[in-house]
Design a protein around this motif. Structure first.
Motif, PDB file in Angstrom:
ATOM      1  N   PRO A 211       0.815  -1.211   0.000  1.00 47.70           N
ATOM      2  CA  PRO A 211       0.000   0.000   0.000  1.00 47.70           C
ATOM      3  C   PRO A 211       0.851   1.264   0.000  1.00 47.70           C
ATOM      4  O   PRO A 211       1.853   1.360   0.713  1.00 47.70           O
ATOM      5  CB  PRO A 211      -0.806  -0.131   1.297  1.00 47.70           C
ATOM      6  CG  PRO A 211      -0.885  -1.601   1.545  1.00 47.70           C
ATOM      7  CD  PRO A 211       0.433  -2.149   1.086  1.00 47.70           C
ATOM      8  N   ALA A 212       0.430   2.236  -0.809  1.00 46.09           N
ATOM      9  CA  ALA A 212       1.129   3.526  -0.882  1.00 46.09           C
ATOM     10  C   ALA A 212       0.087   4.636  -0.903  1.00 46.09           C
ATOM     11  O   ALA A 212      -1.078   4.409  -1.252  1.00 46.09           O
ATOM     12  CB  ALA A 212       2.007   3.597  -2.126  1.00 46.09           C
ATOM     13  N   THR A 213       0.509   5.811  -0.521  1.00 46.35           N
ATOM     14  CA  THR A 213      -0.433   6.927  -0.449  1.00 46.35           C
ATOM     15  C   THR A 213       0.247   8.252  -0.742  1.00 46.35           C
ATOM     16  O   THR A 213       1.446   8.427  -0.503  1.00 46.35           O
ATOM     17  CB  THR A 213      -1.093   6.990   0.941  1.00 46.35           C
ATOM     18  OG1 THR A 213      -2.065   8.048   0.968  1.00 46.35           O
ATOM     19  CG2 THR A 213      -0.074   7.278   2.028  1.00 46.35           C
ATOM     20  N   LEU A 214      -0.531   9.177  -1.279  1.00 42.68           N
ATOM     21  CA  LEU A 214      -0.112  10.564  -1.465  1.00 42.68           C
ATOM     22  C   LEU A 214      -0.988  11.399  -0.545  1.00 42.68           C
ATOM     23  O   LEU A 214      -2.211  11.242  -0.535  1.00 42.68           O
ATOM     24  CB  LEU A 214      -0.295  10.999  -2.920  1.00 42.68           C
ATOM     25  CG  LEU A 214       0.175  12.416  -3.262  1.00 42.68           C
ATOM     26  CD1 LEU A 214       1.702  12.509  -3.192  1.00 42.68           C
ATOM     27  CD2 LEU A 214      -0.303  12.820  -4.656  1.00 42.68           C
ATOM     28  N   ALA A 215      -0.365  12.272   0.231  1.00 45.37           N
ATOM     29  CA  ALA A 215      -1.130  13.017   1.232  1.00 45.37           C
ATOM     30  C   ALA A 215      -0.670  14.468   1.285  1.00 45.37           C
ATOM     31  O   ALA A 215       0.389  14.827   0.765  1.00 45.37           O
ATOM     32  CB  ALA A 215      -0.971  12.363   2.604  1.00 45.37           C
ATOM     33  N   LEU A 216      -1.494  15.283   1.927  1.00 46.71           N
ATOM     34  CA  LEU A 216      -1.130  16.688   2.139  1.00 46.71           C
ATOM     35  C   LEU A 216      -1.569  17.100   3.531  1.00 46.71           C
ATOM     36  O   LEU A 216      -2.502  16.541   4.109  1.00 46.71           O
ATOM     37  CB  LEU A 216      -1.767  17.579   1.069  1.00 46.71           C
ATOM     38  CG  LEU A 216      -3.286  17.533   0.909  1.00 46.71           C
ATOM     39  CD1 LEU A 216      -3.960  18.587   1.786  1.00 46.71           C
ATOM     40  CD2 LEU A 216      -3.679  17.781  -0.548  1.00 46.71           C
ATOM     41  N   SER A 217      -0.875  18.077   4.093  1.00 49.40           N
ATOM     42  CA  SER A 217      -1.249  18.625   5.398  1.00 49.40           C
ATOM     43  C   SER A 217      -1.460  20.124   5.254  1.00 49.40           C
ATOM     44  O   SER A 217      -0.816  20.787   4.427  1.00 49.40           O
ATOM     45  CB  SER A 217      -0.165  18.329   6.444  1.00 49.40           C
ATOM     46  OG  SER A 217       1.050  18.986   6.125  1.00 49.40           O
ATOM     47  N   PHE A 218      -2.359  20.635   6.068  1.00 49.73           N
ATOM     48  CA  PHE A 218      -2.697  22.057   5.983  1.00 49.73           C
ATOM     49  C   PHE A 218      -3.273  22.495   7.329  1.00 49.73           C
ATOM     50  O   PHE A 218      -3.707  21.658   8.139  1.00 49.73           O
ATOM     51  CB  PHE A 218      -3.691  22.305   4.856  1.00 49.73           C
ATOM     52  CG  PHE A 218      -4.901  21.412   4.896  1.00 49.73           C
ATOM     53  CD1 PHE A 218      -6.067  21.803   5.549  1.00 49.73           C
ATOM     54  CD2 PHE A 218      -4.875  20.162   4.293  1.00 49.73           C
ATOM     55  CE1 PHE A 218      -7.175  20.988   5.602  1.00 49.73           C
ATOM     56  CE2 PHE A 218      -5.987  19.327   4.340  1.00 49.73           C
ATOM     57  CZ  PHE A 218      -7.137  19.726   5.000  1.00 49.73           C
TER      58      PHE A 218
END
Length: 254
Positions: A211-218
């Motif tokens: 499993p892999a993921t692309l994420a962002l934080s804000f």
């Protein structure tokens, strides 16, 4: 630079590279005399450069005296492909950072651990303060939840056996039943579960063995704008998935 402003070039390096190019054009091998004729180099110079290239592993000499490309070139080729793959992925992440004004993360679940492979941020879009190791906080981060959603229930149970969920903020979900049994949506949100004042959004990335993921934080104050992040994040995750599918492998980020 020399006085004329032109870059200073090392002639011997240029000649050696030319020899490598010509050898690469002859899969069955090529002799030193033919190399000298093809490159316009003097035969003694050709022999001298060939000996050096063979010694360093960039060329190999066959029993019949012909020269072929050596193992070191194959290693350089593999390294170049890996660097190009990482560069393409970081390019997608950088564009997403600029579009959404947020820090971007690429992570995967590797050998039983949450591994954050790449972070693209800036002074204007700083990364989240990792005050607790992401490996221990998968239950409280969008990154971790998205990765765990790609595991079986048994695998999730095993993960939480090794890393029992703990309260990191008043919003952290720690109930094992919910964490293990409850289906995780394709797009995962962490609303101040890991760090007060910070929210995260994560989408799955295909094309990896795990499993892999692309994420962002804000900043959490921008939660009302989450809908504006969804389509660009999914599009970027899909683009990285296509890049990985074409490459046939997940890059080594070490």
């Amino acid at each position: 630079m020399n006085r004329s402003g032109e870059p200073t070039l090392i002639a011997s390096v240029q000649r050696a590279l030319r020899l490598l190019e010509v050898v690469g054009q002859h899969p069955g091998g090529i002799t030193a005399k033919c190399l000298a004729r093809n490159t316009g180099l003097a035969l003694p110079t050709t022999y001298h450069l060939l000996r050096t290239l063979v010694h360093e592993g960039y060329l190999a000499k066959l029993d019949d005296g012909a020269f072929i490309v050596g193992d070191q070139v194959a290693g350089l080729h593999d390294a170049a492909q890996a660097q190009q793959l990482r560069s393409r992925i970081r390019g997608v992440m950088t564009e997403l950072r600029e579009d959404l004004n947020a820090a971007i993360y690429l992570a995967r679940y590797h050998e039983g651990e949450v591994v954050v492979d790449a972070i693209v941020d800036s002074p204007r879009t700083p990364r989240v303060d990792a005050w607790v190791d992401f490996r221990e906080a998968a239950h409280a981060t969008a990154v971790g939840k998205c990765l765990l959603s790609g595991l079986s229930k048994d695998e999730r149970t095993d993960h939480f056996r090794r890393y029992p969920p703990e309260d990191l903020t008043p919003r952290t979900i720690t109930g094992l039943r919910e964490l293990v049994e409850r289906p995780t949506p394709a797009l995962v949100t962490d609303t101040e579960e890991y760090s007060l004042g910070t929210a995260c959004l994560a989408a799955p990335v295909e094309g990896s063995d795990s499993p892999a993921t692309l994420a962002l934080s804000f900043p959490a104050r921008k939660l009302a704008a989450t809908g504006d992040y969804v389509r660009p994040l999914r599009a970027a995750a899909d683009e990285i998935s296509r890049v990985l599918a074409v490459a046939g492998e997940y890059p080594n980020w070490n």
